[in-house]
Enzyme design. Structure first.
Site, short mmCIF file in Angstrom:
data_model
loop_
_atom_site.label_atom_id
_atom_site.label_comp_id
_atom_site.label_asym_id
_atom_site.label_seq_id
_atom_site.Cartn_x
_atom_site.Cartn_y
_atom_site.Cartn_z
N ASP A 25 55.51 -23.64 34.55
CA ASP A 25 54.68 -24.68 33.94
C ASP A 25 53.90 -25.41 35.03
OD1 ASP A 25 53.88 -26.73 32.02
OD2 ASP A 25 55.37 -27.98 33.03
N ASP A 56 51.79 -28.95 34.70
CA ASP A 56 51.88 -30.42 34.75
C ASP A 56 53.34 -30.89 34.59
OD1 ASP A 56 49.12 -30.40 34.98
OD2 ASP A 56 48.80 -30.71 32.83
#
Ligand code: MG
Ligand code: ZN
Length: 201
Positions: A7, A9
């Protein structure tokens, strides 16, 4: 090829909320060290990111590209290589306007992981997903990967109940996640993909 899907952010860079300006990118502590360890262990490192800020009009695809490039640049300055980046620019299912079709790439769906696997020749059963949210764990499991949860930077509020898609490991940070993945990559087999759940997001 085996991969670690990561991932963006909150996991690689500090999640300041709809990150649309490369000047705002700050790399999370120990993230570069974790990516570097995965590079050295011959995992492809592939970023998979929901960026509904594009659908919302908060920033453009080109601005999202610039943020991605800055994340890559800052990691590279620390010797860490991102092999590919995939994003979903669409609306969350529960916020779409009537008539806008639901995409198949927004996590918790596994579309980004599957697209990367097809493009890059990744074996999902040998691969992992690392992220800071429940939807990361759900997407990873739906793709047939094992999953590691890292604390979000900053932590998501309110805290999420992970019982829908329990991670295989809760790491202290991305370096700890990488250590776990490298140490346990040859043990066990992937779990069966989670069955789709109506209403999950
Ligand atoms: Mg995140
Ligand atoms: Zn999408």
């Amino acid at each position: 090829m085996k991969a670690v899907f990561v991932d963006r952010d909150g996991t690689l860079n500090v999640n300041t909320g709809y990150v649309g300006d490369p000047a705002d990118v700050v790399i999370v502590p120990h993230a570069a060290r974790g990516v570097r360890a995965l590079n050295d262990a011959d995992f492809a490192v592939v970023v998979v990111s929901n960026q509904s800020g594009i659908a919302r009009g908060y920033f453009t695809d080109a601005q999202a590209d610039a943020v991605d490039a800055r994340v890559r640049e800052l990691l590279a300055a620390d010797g860490a290589r991102i092999d590919a980046m995939y994003r979903c620019p669409h609306w969350p299912a529960d916020e779409r306007a009537a008539g806008v079709p639901e995409c198949d790439c927004r996590k918790p769906k596994p579309g980004l992981l599957r697209a990367a696997a097809a493009d890059l020749g990744i074996e999902l059963a040998l691969s992992w997903m690392v992220g800071d949210r429940l939807l990361d764990m759900e997407a990873g499991r739906a793709a047939g990967c094992r999953c590691v949860l890292v604390p979000g930077v900053p932590p998501h509020q309110p805290a999420e109940d992970m019982s829908k898609a329990p991670p295989d490991y809760r790491a202290r940070d991305l370096a700890d996640a990488a250590r776990f993945i490298i140490d346990t990559q040859h043990t066990g087999t992937q779990r069966p993909a989670a069955s789709p759940r109506a209403g999950s997001r």
